[in-house]
Design a protein around this motif. Structure first.
Motif, PDB file in Angstrom:
ATOM      1  N   HIS A  23       0.875  -1.294   0.079  1.00  0.00           N
ATOM      2  CA  HIS A  23       0.021   0.010  -0.121  1.00  0.00           C
ATOM      3  C   HIS A  23       0.868   1.246  -0.089  1.00  0.00           C
ATOM      4  O   HIS A  23       0.711   2.182  -0.889  1.00  0.00           O
ATOM      5  CB  HIS A  23      -0.908  -0.009   1.310  1.00  0.00           C
ATOM      6  N   GLU A  44      -8.264  -4.081 -13.593  1.00  0.00           N
ATOM      7  CA  GLU A  44      -8.232  -5.024 -12.095  1.00  0.00           C
ATOM      8  C   GLU A  44      -7.098  -4.410 -11.252  1.00  0.00           C
ATOM      9  O   GLU A  44      -7.067  -4.193 -10.196  1.00  0.00           O
ATOM     10  CB  GLU A  44      -7.946  -6.530 -12.556  1.00  0.00           C
ATOM     11  N   GLN A  47      -8.421  -1.339  -9.666  1.00  0.00           N
ATOM     12  CA  GLN A  47      -9.277  -1.884  -8.240  1.00  0.00           C
ATOM     13  C   GLN A  47      -8.525  -2.304  -7.213  1.00  0.00           C
ATOM     14  O   GLN A  47      -8.695  -1.988  -5.999  1.00  0.00           O
ATOM     15  CB  GLN A  47     -10.232  -2.952  -8.782  1.00  0.00           C
ATOM     16  N   ILE A  48      -7.222  -3.015  -7.444  1.00  0.00           N
ATOM     17  CA  ILE A  48      -6.537  -3.519  -6.540  1.00  0.00           C
ATOM     18  C   ILE A  48      -5.852  -2.274  -5.774  1.00  0.00           C
ATOM     19  O   ILE A  48      -5.891  -2.476  -4.415  1.00  0.00           O
ATOM     20  CB  ILE A  48      -5.329  -4.248  -7.020  1.00  0.00           C
ATOM     21  N   ASP A  51      -4.299  -2.696  -2.409  1.00  0.00           N
ATOM     22  CA  ASP A  51      -4.972  -3.480  -1.338  1.00  0.00           C
ATOM     23  C   ASP A  51      -4.416  -4.964  -1.466  1.00  0.00           C
ATOM     24  O   ASP A  51      -4.620  -5.784  -2.393  1.00  0.00           O
ATOM     25  CB  ASP A  51      -6.448  -3.380  -1.902  1.00  0.00           C
ATOM     26  N   ASP A  53      -5.322  -7.912   0.273  1.00  0.00           N
ATOM     27  CA  ASP A  53      -6.063  -8.997   0.014  1.00  0.00           C
ATOM     28  C   ASP A  53      -6.786  -8.996  -1.512  1.00  0.00           C
ATOM     29  O   ASP A  53      -7.227 -10.078  -1.616  1.00  0.00           O
ATOM     30  CB  ASP A  53      -7.468  -8.515   0.996  1.00  0.00           C
ATOM     31  N   ARG A  54      -7.190  -7.905  -2.077  1.00  0.00           N
ATOM     32  CA  ARG A  54      -7.796  -7.672  -3.408  1.00  0.00           C
ATOM     33  C   ARG A  54      -6.693  -8.399  -4.507  1.00  0.00           C
ATOM     34  O   ARG A  54      -7.283  -8.938  -4.967  1.00  0.00           O
ATOM     35  CB  ARG A  54      -8.019  -6.432  -3.664  1.00  0.00           C
ATOM     36  N   GLU A  57      -6.678 -12.285  -3.834  1.00  0.00           N
ATOM     37  CA  GLU A  57      -7.782 -12.668  -4.455  1.00  0.00           C
ATOM     38  C   GLU A  57      -7.967 -12.788  -5.982  1.00  0.00           C
ATOM     39  O   GLU A  57      -8.311 -13.543  -6.625  1.00  0.00           O
ATOM     40  CB  GLU A  57      -9.242 -12.247  -3.825  1.00  0.00           C
ATOM     41  N   THR A  58      -7.310 -11.660  -6.646  1.00  0.00           N
ATOM     42  CA  THR A  58      -7.504 -11.558  -7.884  1.00  0.00           C
ATOM     43  C   THR A  58      -6.268 -12.688  -8.399  1.00  0.00           C
ATOM     44  O   THR A  58      -6.395 -13.235  -9.442  1.00  0.00           O
ATOM     45  CB  THR A  58      -6.872 -10.381  -8.268  1.00  0.00           C
ATOM     46  N   ARG A  67      -4.904 -19.468  -1.627  1.00  0.00           N
ATOM     47  CA  ARG A  67      -5.006 -18.356  -0.956  1.00  0.00           C
ATOM     48  C   ARG A  67      -3.407 -18.217  -0.507  1.00  0.00           C
ATOM     49  O   ARG A  67      -2.850 -17.203  -0.678  1.00  0.00           O
ATOM     50  CB  ARG A  67      -5.794 -18.159   0.067  1.00  0.00           C
TER      51      ARG A  67
END
Length: 82
Positions: A23, A44, A47-48, A51, A53-54, A57-58, A67
């Motif tokens: 971050h 994408e 959007q990340i 982040d 966690d995002r 997940e992507t 994970r």
């Protein structure tokens, strides 16, 4: 969690751990991540936006990773950034 610089009341930004290099150094790290994980679209990446966690997940969905494996890969790439 980290403090949101745009938040003058000093509240923490949900989902962002304090001193997360992903971050904190997003603009510097993102091109390196984009080169490594080219299946992730520009939209994408927007959007990340740092982040963790995002991003995990992507990676899971784009590369069929568990994970834990996605987290390990993100850690390996961001290790060394303070």
């Amino acid at each position: 969690m980290s403090l949101d610089p745009g938040n003058r009341q000093g509240r923490e930004t949900p989902g962002v751990p304090e001193h997360d290099p992903l971050h904190d150094h997003w603009n510097e790290i993102q091109p390196r991540l984009h080169a490594q994980w080219g299946r992730i679209s520009d939209q994408e990446w927007q959007q990340i936006a740092g982040d963790r966690d995002r991003l995990v997940e992507t990676l899971r969905t784009r590369y069929s990773l568990t994970r834990d494996e996605a987290r390990r890969q993100v850690e390996a790439v961001t290790r060394g950034w303070h």
